[in-house]
Design an enzyme around this catalytic site. Structure first.
Site, PDB file in Angstrom:
ATOM      1  N   TYR A  14       0.704  -1.136  -0.123  1.00  0.00           N
ATOM      2  CA  TYR A  14       0.008   0.056  -0.005  1.00  0.00           C
ATOM      3  C   TYR A  14       0.847   1.285   0.084  1.00  0.00           C
ATOM      4  CZ  TYR A  14      -3.849  -3.030   1.221  1.00  0.00           C
ATOM      5  OH  TYR A  14      -4.718  -4.018   1.459  1.00  0.00           O
ATOM      6  N   HIS A  19      -4.584   5.877  -1.640  1.00  0.00           N
ATOM      7  CA  HIS A  19      -5.324   5.622  -0.397  1.00  0.00           C
ATOM      8  C   HIS A  19      -4.249   5.985   0.937  1.00  0.00           C
ATOM      9  CE1 HIS A  19      -9.216   4.978   0.807  1.00  0.00           C
ATOM     10  NE2 HIS A  19      -9.403   3.604   0.960  1.00  0.00           N
ATOM     11  N   TYR A  65      -5.475  -0.358   9.524  1.00  0.00           N
ATOM     12  CA  TYR A  65      -6.238  -0.332   8.220  1.00  0.00           C
ATOM     13  C   TYR A  65      -7.106   0.689   7.997  1.00  0.00           C
ATOM     14  CZ  TYR A  65      -3.340  -4.466   6.933  1.00  0.00           C
ATOM     15  OH  TYR A  65      -2.168  -5.158   6.696  1.00  0.00           O
ATOM     16  N   ASN A  67     -10.170   0.941   6.839  1.00  0.00           N
ATOM     17  CA  ASN A  67     -11.583   0.848   7.176  1.00  0.00           C
ATOM     18  C   ASN A  67     -11.726   0.885   8.672  1.00  0.00           C
ATOM     19  OD1 ASN A  67     -12.282   0.885   4.545  1.00  0.00           O
ATOM     20  ND2 ASN A  67     -12.993  -1.405   4.420  1.00  0.00           N
ATOM     21  N   ASP A  92      -7.453  10.910   1.506  1.00  0.00           N
ATOM     22  CA  ASP A  92      -7.345  11.019   0.252  1.00  0.00           C
ATOM     23  C   ASP A  92      -8.941  11.425  -0.015  1.00  0.00           C
ATOM     24  OD1 ASP A  92      -8.526   8.179  -0.896  1.00  0.00           O
ATOM     25  OD2 ASP A  92      -7.705   8.415   1.113  1.00  0.00           O
ATOM     26  N   ASN A 113     -14.694   5.371   3.910  1.00  0.00           N
ATOM     27  CA  ASN A 113     -14.707   4.280   5.103  1.00  0.00           C
ATOM     28  C   ASN A 113     -13.830   4.754   6.100  1.00  0.00           C
ATOM     29  OD1 ASN A 113     -16.510   2.926   3.779  1.00  0.00           O
ATOM     30  ND2 ASN A 113     -15.121   1.698   2.586  1.00  0.00           N
TER      31      ASN A 113
END
Length: 197
Positions: A14, A19, A65, A67, A92, A113
């Protein structure tokens, strides 16, 4: 006391993705402040409290993470007894073009989220949020693949300027508030010559 939390996902898969621009802003901030190595006792990488503009400020990159970002944000807010209005969340935004950013003093998750999780764990949407544009998802393109995808070389140069500018706005917020920064942040476009729209 204040908290600045940049949202993102842990792991090399990632790193430097759309994100993770919230994480990138925190990295830029702690480098500017020469904050050293973080602790990891709040479910993320945590620096501080540091003295910034006369305020004690904690910087956070949640490891929970995207979410579940609110888990780490909520834990550190409760530990330090930080009110939602003193928590700036950096994320973002696929609804903004690359190079633009928006700051608001409160609001809904707007479909994000990470913000949804923060609202749930703070039991409030009354916290400022700084959104960095990463461009809308192209038609017929998978949304998850878009936000976890990396920028082209040209777009990377633009987002790096956005990250630098956003980190400067974050430092100003430490001794100000979102309302006072709103006009300048919301008219900023790093693609223009002078950084203004």
């Amino acid at each position: 006391m204040r908290l600045i939390a940049g949202l993102g996902n842990p792991g090399t898969d990632y790193a430097l993705t759309r994100h993770n621009v919230g994480w990138d802003v925190i990295d830029c901030l702690v480098n500017r402040l020469r904050a050293g190595e973080p602790s990891t006792k709040f479910g993320g990488a945590c620096w501080g409290p540091l003295n910034v503009g006369g305020e004690r400020v904690v910087f956070l990159k949640p490891y929970t993470y995207m979410n579940n970002s609110g888990v780490a944000v909520g834990e550190i807010a409760r530990f330090y007894k930080i009110e939602p209005r003193n928590i700036l969340v950096v994320v973002d935004d696929i609804n903004l073009p690359l190079g633009r950013m928006r700051i608001r003093s409160k609001g809904s998750a707007g479909g994000h989220n990470g913000l949804k999780s923060v609202i749930a764990h703070l039991n409030s949407g009354d916290f400022p949020r700084l959104r960095l544009g990463v461009d809308p998802c192209p038609p017929r393109y998978d949304m998850a693949a878009w936000v976890t995808g990396r920028f082209s070389a040209d777009d990377r140069r633009v987002i790096d300027r956005s990250i630098e500018k956003a980190s400067a706005f974050c430092l100003e917020w430490c001794s100000s508030d979102a309302e006072k920064l709103m006009n300048r942040v919301n008219s900023c476009d790093v693609r223009s010559v002078n950084g203004e729209a």
